[in-house]
Structure formats: C-alpha cells, structure tokens
Design an enzyme around this catalytic site. Structure first.
Site, PDB file in Angstrom:
ATOM      1  N   TYR A 112       0.807  -1.226   0.000  1.00 48.12           N
ATOM      2  CA  TYR A 112       0.000   0.000   0.000  1.00 48.12           C
ATOM      3  C   TYR A 112       0.842   1.278   0.000  1.00 48.12           C
ATOM      4  CZ  TYR A 112      -3.953   3.109   0.542  1.00 48.12           C
ATOM      5  OH  TYR A 112      -4.874   4.091   0.317  1.00 48.12           O
ATOM      6  N   LYS A 167      12.144 -14.994  -1.203  1.00 46.98           N
ATOM      7  CA  LYS A 167      11.013 -15.648  -1.843  1.00 46.98           C
ATOM      8  C   LYS A 167      10.557 -14.723  -2.965  1.00 46.98           C
ATOM      9  CE  LYS A 167       6.224 -17.174  -0.941  1.00 46.98           C
ATOM     10  NZ  LYS A 167       5.154 -17.266   0.076  1.00 46.98           N
ATOM     11  N   ILE A 209       8.449 -21.772  -1.571  1.00 50.92           N
ATOM     12  CA  ILE A 209       7.571 -21.670  -0.408  1.00 50.92           C
ATOM     13  C   ILE A 209       6.159 -21.728  -0.957  1.00 50.92           C
ATOM     14  CG2 ILE A 209       6.785 -20.247   1.514  1.00 50.92           C
ATOM     15  CD1 ILE A 209       9.650 -19.234   1.794  1.00 50.92           C
TER      16      ILE A 209
END
Length: 294
Positions: A112, A167, A209
């Site tokens: 955001y 990741k 993951i």
C-alpha cells in the site's frame, strides 16, 4: 551452514484454521502441521500471507508463533513471517516474537505505501540490522503494489550482511534470471509461485515456499525434489496432475482456494475471515470433482 543449504526443497506457507465462530483453531493447526511433516515437506513458514495475517490481531499472531514454534521445533526448520508496511512496528515485533528456535524471518515488501526502490532498501536494511535471525526478502508485487527490482534485491544481498535469501513471487522470469546470475553464491532464492516452481528450479532456484503443498504435501514435495535432481520428465508428470489444483486455488482468492481443498479432505473447517470469503459454489464443486479423481 547457509540457509541456501538448510532450506532446499519445499517450504509450506501455513494456513490458519478457524473454528465456526472464527477463532484460531489450534487443534486443527496441529493436525495440519503433522500432516505436512508426515507428507515429507522440508520446512514450514508460519504467519505468512497465506495464514491470513492481515486479519489476525497482534495477540493472535503471538499465540500462533508460540504454538507453531513449540509444535514444530526439532522436527523441521521453521521460518517466522514478520512483515508489514510500518517499519518501526516490525522492529518492535522482532523483539516480541519467539525466534530462538526459528531458522529465519520472512518479511514481505511493504504493501500500500508503494515506497521507492530506495525506500524498500532502507526498510529491509533496518529489519536486517534489528533481526536476531537471518532475513528472507519476499517480493510479491501482485499483493503489495510495488515490485522489488532485481537491482534492489542484489544490492540488499550484497551490501546487508543479515539478508540471507528471498522468496520471489513476481512471476517475471527475466528478473529472476538476473538475480540468479548476479546474487552471492550462498544466497537462497526460492519461488513464491507454485505453478512455475518447476521451471524456476530449472533456471537455478533451490526450492519453493508453497501454498498448494498445504493440501498436497507428498505429491508437491516429491515434484520439487525430482526437479532439484534435474529429473524434469518425472517432475512434469507430477506437476501435470497438480496444474488444475493450482488454478482452482488461486482463481478467486488465496487462501480460500486451498482451504476449500483442505476442508474437503477433513483437515480443517472451511472458514476464512472477511474481507476474504469462501470459494463460490461453482468453483467449490470443481474442487470436489478434482479430489474425486485423485
């Protein structure tokens, strides 16, 4: 030993089961953890986005961190998710969370706020300097609204000692290839996208993951292990049978998709917290049909 060696293979971004009155269902969470470890996954990640952290309060997060640490410790490596879009609050959380038995902290890039690349760098630099454990970056622009560029990732990997891996869930193969080419030798780079984990391992990543492995730990982790052995013919056979499941899990929302699978398998109740809602009846029926063919 570097995290690149310790966290090879399949990590699972744990879901958070809820009771019918939407409280955290610790009995079901324990059942899920046993199911995943028995299914052969290499490590677990608690309090990631798949765990519905945006709708967990601070005490619930702490309770889950304590529970998962106690349940998992000594069985497989544990990574704890501590992220957000307020850097100062993350630094406070690093002091509060039980991290003594964790192997690393996973922290998603701020959502955001849409910081500049320099803002992202300084955010992670502050986290890494405060963290008692190695930090894994998490780039997921589809959720955060801002991509972490390859240049920023490489700068963090090369200049900040406690940044140990990443990741990567941008879905951008060119960006991934640039990171793989120029990253430090012991840097851990894993896929954050189930559907493209196999080809990204072919490019040089050392694992994933996963969301899908919550429901299919054995099949998914076997596919990843075959990929890491460069047996892509064998890996493709397993992956082909999972492709429809990937689509159903993400067509409406994560984790409502994977929770529908797990509810049908008797692992959890099919409960999510607003603003996330359960799968529509039409998609849930497709989940049932898929499982009936397994």
């Amino acid at each position: 030993m570097s995290l690149r060696k310790q966290l090879q293979g399949t990590g699972v971004a744990l879901i958070t089961p809820f009771t019918a009155d939407l409280k955290v269902d610790f009995d079901a969470l324990g059942k899920v953890i046993d199911f995943l470890i028995d299914g052969g996954v290499e490590y677990l990640v608690t309090l990631g986005t798949t765990g519905e952290t945006p709708t967990l309060d601070k005490q619930e997060k702490l309770d889950i961190a304590h529970y998962t640490t106690g349940k998992i410790a000594g069985r497989v490596p544990l990574v704890v998710g501590i992220g957000g879009n307020n850097t100062a609050e993350i630094l406070k959380d690093l002091e509060k969370y039980p991290l003594d038995k964790a192997i690393a902290v996973l922290s998603a890039s701020p959502s955001y706020n849409k910081p500049s690349q320099e803002g992202i760098f300084q955010h992670y630099k502050a986290i890494a300097e405060a963290s008692p454990k190695p930090v894994l970056l998490y780039n997921v622009p589809g959720r955060t609204g801002r991509n972490m560029s390859a240049a920023t990732t490489l700068r963090l990997a090369q200049e900040v000692p406690n940044i140990a891996g990443m990741k990567e869930a941008s879905g951008d193969f060119a960006q991934c290839m640039e990171i793989l080419r120029d990253m430090p030798e012991d840097f851990l780079l894993v896929s954050g996208d189930d559907a493209i984990a196999m080809p990204l391992i072919a490019c040089g990543m050392t694992g994933v993951i996963s969301v899908a492995a919550n429901a299919f730990p054995r099949q998914f982790s076997d596919m990843i292990r075959l990929s890491l052995k460069a047996d892509f013919a064998g890996a493709k056979k397993l992956n082909d049978t999972l492709m429809e499941a990937y689509d159903l899990m993400f067509v409406e929302n994560n984790p409502s998709g994977v929770k529908a699978f797990m509810a049908e398998m008797g692992l959890i109740k099919n409960e999510v917290r607003l603003p996330v809602v359960p799968l529509s009846d039409a998609v849930h029926d497709k989940v049932k049909r898929y499982l009936s063919k397994k």
